[in-house]
Design a protein around this motif. Structure first.
Motif, mmCIF file in Angstrom:
data_model
loop_
_atom_site.group_PDB
_atom_site.id
_atom_site.type_symbol
_atom_site.label_atom_id
_atom_site.label_comp_id
_atom_site.label_asym_id
_atom_site.label_seq_id
_atom_site.Cartn_x
_atom_site.Cartn_y
_atom_site.Cartn_z
ATOM 1 N N UNK A 184 2.599 1.735 -3.406
ATOM 2 C CA UNK A 184 1.663 2.114 -4.471
ATOM 3 C C UNK A 184 1.376 3.607 -4.499
ATOM 4 N N UNK A 185 1.542 4.281 -3.349
ATOM 5 C CA UNK A 185 1.273 5.712 -3.314
ATOM 6 C C UNK A 185 2.394 6.518 -3.990
ATOM 7 N N UNK A 186 3.556 5.907 -4.149
ATOM 8 C CA UNK A 186 4.689 6.627 -4.728
ATOM 9 C C UNK A 186 5.118 6.100 -6.095
ATOM 10 N N UNK A 187 5.044 4.780 -6.253
ATOM 11 C CA UNK A 187 5.622 4.164 -7.445
ATOM 12 C C UNK A 187 4.617 3.306 -8.166
ATOM 13 N N UNK A 210 1.791 -1.327 -16.668
ATOM 14 C CA UNK A 210 0.918 -0.726 -17.682
ATOM 15 C C UNK A 210 1.057 0.777 -17.675
ATOM 16 N N UNK A 211 0.636 1.370 -18.776
ATOM 17 C CA UNK A 211 0.710 2.814 -18.931
ATOM 18 C C UNK A 211 -0.249 3.499 -17.958
ATOM 19 N N UNK A 212 0.267 4.436 -17.164
ATOM 20 C CA UNK A 212 -0.663 5.156 -16.286
ATOM 21 C C UNK A 212 -0.832 6.619 -16.700
ATOM 22 N N UNK A 213 -0.042 7.079 -17.681
ATOM 23 C CA UNK A 213 -0.205 8.466 -18.125
ATOM 24 C C UNK A 213 -1.441 8.636 -18.996
ATOM 25 N N UNK A 214 -1.725 7.623 -19.789
ATOM 26 C CA UNK A 214 -2.881 7.687 -20.682
ATOM 27 C C UNK A 214 -3.802 6.526 -20.360
ATOM 28 N N UNK A 215 -4.914 6.823 -19.695
ATOM 29 C CA UNK A 215 -5.824 5.718 -19.373
ATOM 30 C C UNK A 215 -7.251 6.042 -19.791
ATOM 31 N N UNK A 275 9.614 7.338 -11.250
ATOM 32 C CA UNK A 275 10.473 8.508 -11.125
ATOM 33 C C UNK A 275 10.116 9.268 -9.862
ATOM 34 N N UNK A 276 11.089 9.513 -9.018
ATOM 35 C CA UNK A 276 10.848 10.278 -7.797
ATOM 36 C C UNK A 276 11.925 11.348 -7.651
ATOM 37 N N UNK A 327 11.103 12.986 -2.178
ATOM 38 C CA UNK A 327 10.048 11.966 -2.184
ATOM 39 C C UNK A 327 10.625 10.610 -1.788
ATOM 40 N N UNK A 386 0.823 -1.212 0.000
ATOM 41 C CA UNK A 386 0.000 0.000 0.000
ATOM 42 C C UNK A 386 0.853 1.256 0.000
ATOM 43 N N UNK A 424 11.263 10.406 1.931
ATOM 44 C CA UNK A 424 10.018 10.194 2.663
ATOM 45 C C UNK A 424 9.560 8.748 2.557
#
Lengths: 331, 88
Positions: free
Chosen positions: B22-25, B83-88, B36-37, B41, B19, B44
């Motif tokens: 998943x909030x960061x990466x 999977x691609x998360x920029x274009x969904x 990319x961080x 980030x 969990x 933290x």
């Protein structure tokens, strides 16, 4: 660099396990890393609840909404977290002081014109005959400095834009995309539809960047401040429309990434189909992430970052530290 | 900078690690993440994860940092679960 998310599918976005979770209508589920998201562009029909909006506020994520025709509808603009009374006062004061407002407004027009010229000169070197248009715009640029009111300045800006758009038909080597005149709401031809879409995106990117600074997007300088809408982002966008938007338009058309099949003309005007819209955004995002060597900072910065730097320069100008010089491409 | 993160923790703490990461990466495979961080980030994230981990029970967390992805080559055999998360 935080990432931008574009949502084309319809579905629901919610807070789950302290991060964002998107579930589309056709069942695909995705976790979005909330700490690494700058903004969300929503093109599909997406459901939100208040809990999600609260979460987006704490994470300072802006959500921009676009309607079925890909027109900008509005933004979920979370509570200002850079709340500076000092800056607002300075900004309002600069707007009210005629000389200062005119000075900064002129810089925006000058920046836009000089960047347009850089593009025209580039294509002129590549063998398109644009000398006459370049000279025309250069003569208008001379006129900017001696304008004494915002109205006449806007008039000069209009003339520059008209000559500049006139060059588009020479630059784009696709007979489907000819340019008669700029038409809006709704656009009457393919190229106008693309320009409108690209401009509305640049406005929203600028708005997102302003949100990350102490500036107030409601007080613009070239575009008059009114009761209805944000205007500072329109000002800053003037500089970046040629640099980011128009160059992307030329790239997608000349490389054949987008053609007339990507448009829908069964409606009153012409709009981009979702497929075309997505293709354009993919190229645009690539351009925003692309880095250039900044001449004064002496390091690599992305095009996206340039917008933020422009905001910082305006802040500096308003606090009377520095003279404001708009960003002009130096290649 | 580009990050590759993976962990091996006791079953009891797996979901907590999942969990938080998943909030960061972006999730790639079971207990493997990429993304990319910025430096802050990452700091933290590491401090948050360090609170979950129990060293006495043999938990471990490994992070690879890359200045850029320029000299990397990503090879996938079989199904790529990223999977691609920029274009969904």
């Amino acid at each position: 660099m935080k990432e931008t998310v574009y949502i084309f599918n319809s579905g629901r976005i919610q807070r789950k396990d302290n991060t964002l979770f998107f579930e589309s209508e056709n069942g695909t589920k995705k976790f979005l890393p909330v700490e690494n998201i700058k903004e969300i562009f929503v093109f599909g029909e997406v459901d939100f609840n208040k809990k999600t909006l609260e979460f987006l506020t704490t994470k300072q994520i802006i959500v921009h909404f676009f309607n079925f025709y890909d027109y900008y509808v509005g933004s979920f603009y979370p509570r200002e977290h850079y709340n500076s009374g000092y800056m607002i006062l300075k900004q309002a004061l600069a707007y009210e002081t005629t000389g200062r407002r005119l000075k900064i407004a002129k810089s925006f027009v000058e920046g836009a014109a000089k960047n347009s010229l850089k593009i025209l000169k580039y294509y002129n070197r590549r063998g398109q005959n644009l000398i006459s248009i370049i000279e025309e715009i250069e003569s208008y640029v001379q006129e900017i400095e001696c304008q004494e009111s915002i109205e006449t300045l806007m008039h000069v800006e209009g003339k520059i834009k008209q000559s500049y758009y006139g060059a588009f038909k020479n630059i784009i080597n696709n007979s489907d995309f000819t340019f008669e005149k700029r038409t809006k709401k709704p656009p009457k031809d393919y190229l106008n539809a693309l320009i409108s879409f690209s401009n509305s995106l640049i406005y929203t990117y600028c708005l997102s960047e302003i949100y990350q600074t102490h500036l107030d997007p409601r007080i613009g300088f070239l575009h008059s401040t009114n009761f209805r809408r944000f205007s500072l982002n329109l000002d800053i966008a003037e500089i970046f429309k040629p640099v980011i938007g128009d160059r992307t338009i030329f790239a997608v058309l000349n490389k054949g990434i987008i053609d007339s099949r990507d448009f829908d003309n069964n409606l009153n005007g012409i709009i981009l189909k979702p497929s075309g819209c997505r293709k354009f955004l993919e190229v645009l995002q690539e351009r925003l992430n692309q880095t250039i060597k900044h001449s004064t900072l002496k390091r690599e910065v992305s095009y996206r970052r340039l917008i933020r730097l422009e905001c910082y320069k305006i802040e500096k100008f308003l606090m009377e530290d520095y003279e404001y010089k708009p960003f002009v491409m130096d290649w | 900078m580009f990050i590759i993160l993976y962990y091996d923790v006791n079953e009891k703490r797996c979901s907590k690690m999942l969990k938080k990461c998943r909030a960061y990466l972006q999730w790639v495979q079971n207990s493997v993440f990429e993304g990319n961080l910025t430096e802050s980030q990452l700091k933290r994230l590491i401090s948050d994860l360090a609170k979950i981990i129990n060293e006495e029970e043999g938990d471990s967390l490994i992070i690879y940092k890359f200045e850029s992805q320029r000299y990397t080559d990503r090879i996938v055999v079989g199904k790529d679960k990223k999977t691609d998360i920029n274009f969904i």
